[in-house]
Design an enzyme around this catalytic site. Sequence first.
Site, mmCIF file in Angstrom:
data_model
loop_
_atom_site.group_PDB
_atom_site.id
_atom_site.type_symbol
_atom_site.label_atom_id
_atom_site.label_comp_id
_atom_site.label_asym_id
_atom_site.label_seq_id
_atom_site.Cartn_x
_atom_site.Cartn_y
_atom_site.Cartn_z
ATOM 1 N N LYS A 24 -26.095 -26.204 15.484
ATOM 2 C CA LYS A 24 -25.372 -26.191 16.758
ATOM 3 C C LYS A 24 -26.225 -25.575 17.866
ATOM 4 C CE LYS A 24 -22.044 -22.839 17.919
ATOM 5 N NZ LYS A 24 -22.426 -22.352 19.241
ATOM 6 N N ARG A 94 -19.582 -22.025 25.856
ATOM 7 C CA ARG A 94 -20.581 -21.127 26.402
ATOM 8 C C ARG A 94 -21.824 -21.885 26.897
ATOM 9 N NH1 ARG A 94 -21.642 -16.288 28.629
ATOM 10 N NH2 ARG A 94 -23.805 -15.743 28.240
ATOM 11 N N PRO A 124 -21.841 -11.717 29.925
ATOM 12 C CA PRO A 124 -22.228 -11.979 31.318
ATOM 13 C C PRO A 124 -23.395 -12.962 31.393
ATOM 14 C CG PRO A 124 -23.034 -9.831 30.616
ATOM 15 C CD PRO A 124 -22.239 -10.385 29.481
ATOM 16 N N ILE A 125 -23.679 -13.450 32.608
ATOM 17 C CA ILE A 125 -24.817 -14.380 32.759
ATOM 18 C C ILE A 125 -25.802 -13.877 33.813
ATOM 19 C CG2 ILE A 125 -23.646 -16.436 31.869
ATOM 20 C CD1 ILE A 125 -23.277 -17.330 34.794
ATOM 21 N N ASP A 126 -25.782 -12.559 34.055
ATOM 22 C CA ASP A 126 -26.662 -11.991 35.086
ATOM 23 C C ASP A 126 -28.140 -12.282 34.814
ATOM 24 O OD1 ASP A 126 -26.009 -10.261 32.859
ATOM 25 O OD2 ASP A 126 -27.237 -8.709 33.803
ATOM 26 N N LEU A 127 -28.552 -12.217 33.545
ATOM 27 C CA LEU A 127 -29.978 -12.439 33.234
ATOM 28 C C LEU A 127 -30.370 -13.889 33.494
ATOM 29 C CD1 LEU A 127 -30.145 -10.439 29.863
ATOM 30 C CD2 LEU A 127 -31.019 -9.703 32.088
ATOM 31 N N ILE A 329 -25.266 -6.550 19.201
ATOM 32 C CA ILE A 329 -25.440 -7.643 20.165
ATOM 33 C C ILE A 329 -24.174 -7.902 20.989
ATOM 34 C CG2 ILE A 329 -26.168 -10.055 20.478
ATOM 35 C CD1 ILE A 329 -28.385 -8.348 19.318
ATOM 36 N N ARG A 399 -15.879 -25.804 15.814
ATOM 37 C CA ARG A 399 -16.875 -25.769 16.894
ATOM 38 C C ARG A 399 -18.294 -25.808 16.334
ATOM 39 N NH1 ARG A 399 -16.984 -20.844 19.961
ATOM 40 N NH2 ARG A 399 -18.812 -21.954 20.642
HETATM 41 C C1 UD1 Z 1 -26.679 -17.255 21.619
HETATM 42 C C2 UD1 Z 1 -25.990 -18.068 20.548
HETATM 43 C C3 UD1 Z 1 -24.998 -17.202 19.795
HETATM 44 C C4 UD1 Z 1 -25.677 -15.956 19.264
HETATM 45 C C5 UD1 Z 1 -26.420 -15.233 20.380
HETATM 46 C C6 UD1 Z 1 -27.236 -14.051 19.883
HETATM 47 C C7 UD1 Z 1 -25.947 -20.333 21.421
HETATM 48 C C8 UD1 Z 1 -25.132 -21.467 21.949
HETATM 49 N N1 UD1 Z 1 -25.295 -19.187 21.177
HETATM 50 O O1 UD1 Z 1 -25.660 -16.841 22.532
HETATM 51 O O2 UD1 Z 1 -24.476 -17.979 18.709
HETATM 52 O O3 UD1 Z 1 -24.693 -15.088 18.748
HETATM 53 O O4 UD1 Z 1 -27.323 -16.134 21.033
HETATM 54 O O5 UD1 Z 1 -28.142 -14.449 18.920
HETATM 55 O O6 UD1 Z 1 -27.138 -20.463 21.199
HETATM 56 N N2 UD1 Z 1 -26.355 -10.718 27.968
HETATM 57 C C9 UD1 Z 1 -26.260 -10.102 29.194
HETATM 58 N N3 UD1 Z 1 -26.554 -10.840 30.302
HETATM 59 C C10 UD1 Z 1 -26.920 -12.147 30.229
HETATM 60 C C11 UD1 Z 1 -27.022 -12.757 28.976
HETATM 61 C C12 UD1 Z 1 -26.727 -12.016 27.861
HETATM 62 O O7 UD1 Z 1 -25.930 -8.926 29.299
HETATM 63 O O8 UD1 Z 1 -27.159 -12.757 31.287
HETATM 64 C C13 UD1 Z 1 -26.033 -9.949 26.746
HETATM 65 C C14 UD1 Z 1 -24.781 -10.524 26.052
HETATM 66 O O9 UD1 Z 1 -23.599 -10.016 26.618
HETATM 67 C C15 UD1 Z 1 -24.980 -10.072 24.649
HETATM 68 C C16 UD1 Z 1 -26.499 -10.132 24.475
HETATM 69 O O10 UD1 Z 1 -27.051 -10.121 25.784
HETATM 70 O O11 UD1 Z 1 -24.553 -8.747 24.499
HETATM 71 C C17 UD1 Z 1 -27.002 -11.337 23.708
HETATM 72 O O12 UD1 Z 1 -26.646 -12.497 24.361
HETATM 73 P P1 UD1 Z 1 -27.506 -13.839 24.319
HETATM 74 O O13 UD1 Z 1 -28.732 -13.643 23.495
HETATM 75 O O14 UD1 Z 1 -27.668 -14.316 25.702
HETATM 76 O O15 UD1 Z 1 -26.526 -14.794 23.541
HETATM 77 P P2 UD1 Z 1 -26.085 -16.252 23.943
HETATM 78 O O16 UD1 Z 1 -27.231 -17.008 24.491
HETATM 79 O O17 UD1 Z 1 -24.822 -16.177 24.747
#
Ligand code: UD1
Length: 427
Positions: A24, A94, A124-127, A329, A399
């Site tokens: 996925k 997501r 969040p998606i700030d990064l 995480i 999913r």
């Molecule tokens: C992806 C995977 C998910 C997996 C995760 C961690 C997909 C579709 N999903 O999710 O299955 O559990 O990686 O391996 O591939 N964060 C921020 N700001 C941001 C982005 C992330 O603070 O802009 C934080 C998140 O809240 C979280 C952590 O970073 O605590 C990890 O998130 P991230 O690695 O981005 O996970 P996803 O890409 O959402």
Amino acid sequence: MDRNELYIKGPQRMHGELLIQGSKNAALPILAATVLGKGIFILHHCPKISDVEHMLELLIDAGCRAYWEGHMLIVDTRELRNYRVSGNGAGKMRSTVTLLGSILGRMHQVEIPYPGGCTIGKRPIDLHLRGLEQLGAVFEHQEHTLLGKAALLHGAPVYLGFPSVGATENVLLAAVLAEGVTVIHGAAMEPEIVELACFLRKMGAKIRGEGTPVITVEGVEKLHAAEYIVPSDRIVAGTYLFGAAMTRGEVRLLHVPLSHLGNLPGLLGQMGAVVEAEEDWIYVRMDQQLKAIPYVVTAPFPGFPTDLQSALMAALSTASGISFIEEKIFEARFQIVEELRKMGASIASEESFALIDGDDRLHGATVEARELRGGAALIMAALAAEGETFIRGMEYVCRGYENINEDLKKLGVKEINAGAGNKKENP
Ligand code: UD1
């Protein structure tokens, strides 16, 4: 029985051989990447799961065409014309957010609803946004949607404060058609990032360093269509490996890239399993009660994956002795605790810590899947438990697991019965 319920009578031993479905988390960003080139893409071994169907709805809504031949997915992106991502799937998933980088790259503007996904924390998606802003994008937050514009995307150094998988994917997707060189520092190293980079390279992109914390992208003017084999799903494989361990089973999982499993084979060995593996298969046999693991912490790859934390917890609740898990995480990823307790597990959790006092016997109960990975872990627990378990909320599991009850039947499970919520045959 409700259409989104699964019934299992345990205990049942998992045994046999299984070809693992496509991943996925690899397929979704690859699908997002297809919009960066005009042409007909062919993806083999693509999982037929609801998240992929939702992503296809979005692509079709934007003007693409898509159709299946078995597990081969054909996507025609030549007529893409809509930069607004709507469609029914948009708010549910997501990975809608991954379309930010790719649609910006192709159309220089993008509008998406705020992304959905599993209920495992704030997410969040700030990064993502900061990274894309470094490349020249400007975002406007509207009531329900996010609007992005970039008349010109240009290469730049991007520093990710945390190795976010999604943010790395988004910056990568925007950088491949940007003018000049982008260097992503602190990039995620997950196998799905490597797969995305390989796919983009097949489209003509210039990328190096994927799989390390520094990825360099030299922007090119144009990308073309490509053909690709989606790798098997390391999380689905891991779920079944824990299931086999908990049910004192014996399984051989095929088409599983060993390099994607990180430290999982070692951990299963520590739990007392016999583990054999080669480049693309893994065999696990368990002849005794699982041994507890004093401390496991979830971490970015190659650390222990948060997506397998629930399956690990279910397994450790049947182990001899006390185990300790720290979830680093996501902040809301212990939703399975309450459900496992209904099955007789002894687990104490506070904030990001869980202490599991293992016991050989779980018992059947009516439980609720509240998110994708937790739901799959409950199914593994039900197989190990004595008696009847009804699992509600199977729509979450669909999913990411294409046909979990059929997979389990192939792995020797007999007393399992799904409502229509589980995936139908080749729709
Ligand atoms: C992806 C995977 C998910 C997996 C995760 C961690 C997909 C579709 N999903 O999710 O299955 O559990 O990686 O391996 O591939 N964060 C921020 N700001 C941001 C982005 C992330 O603070 O802009 C934080 C998140 O809240 C979280 C952590 O970073 O605590 C990890 O998130 P991230 O690695 O981005 O996970 P996803 O890409 O959402």
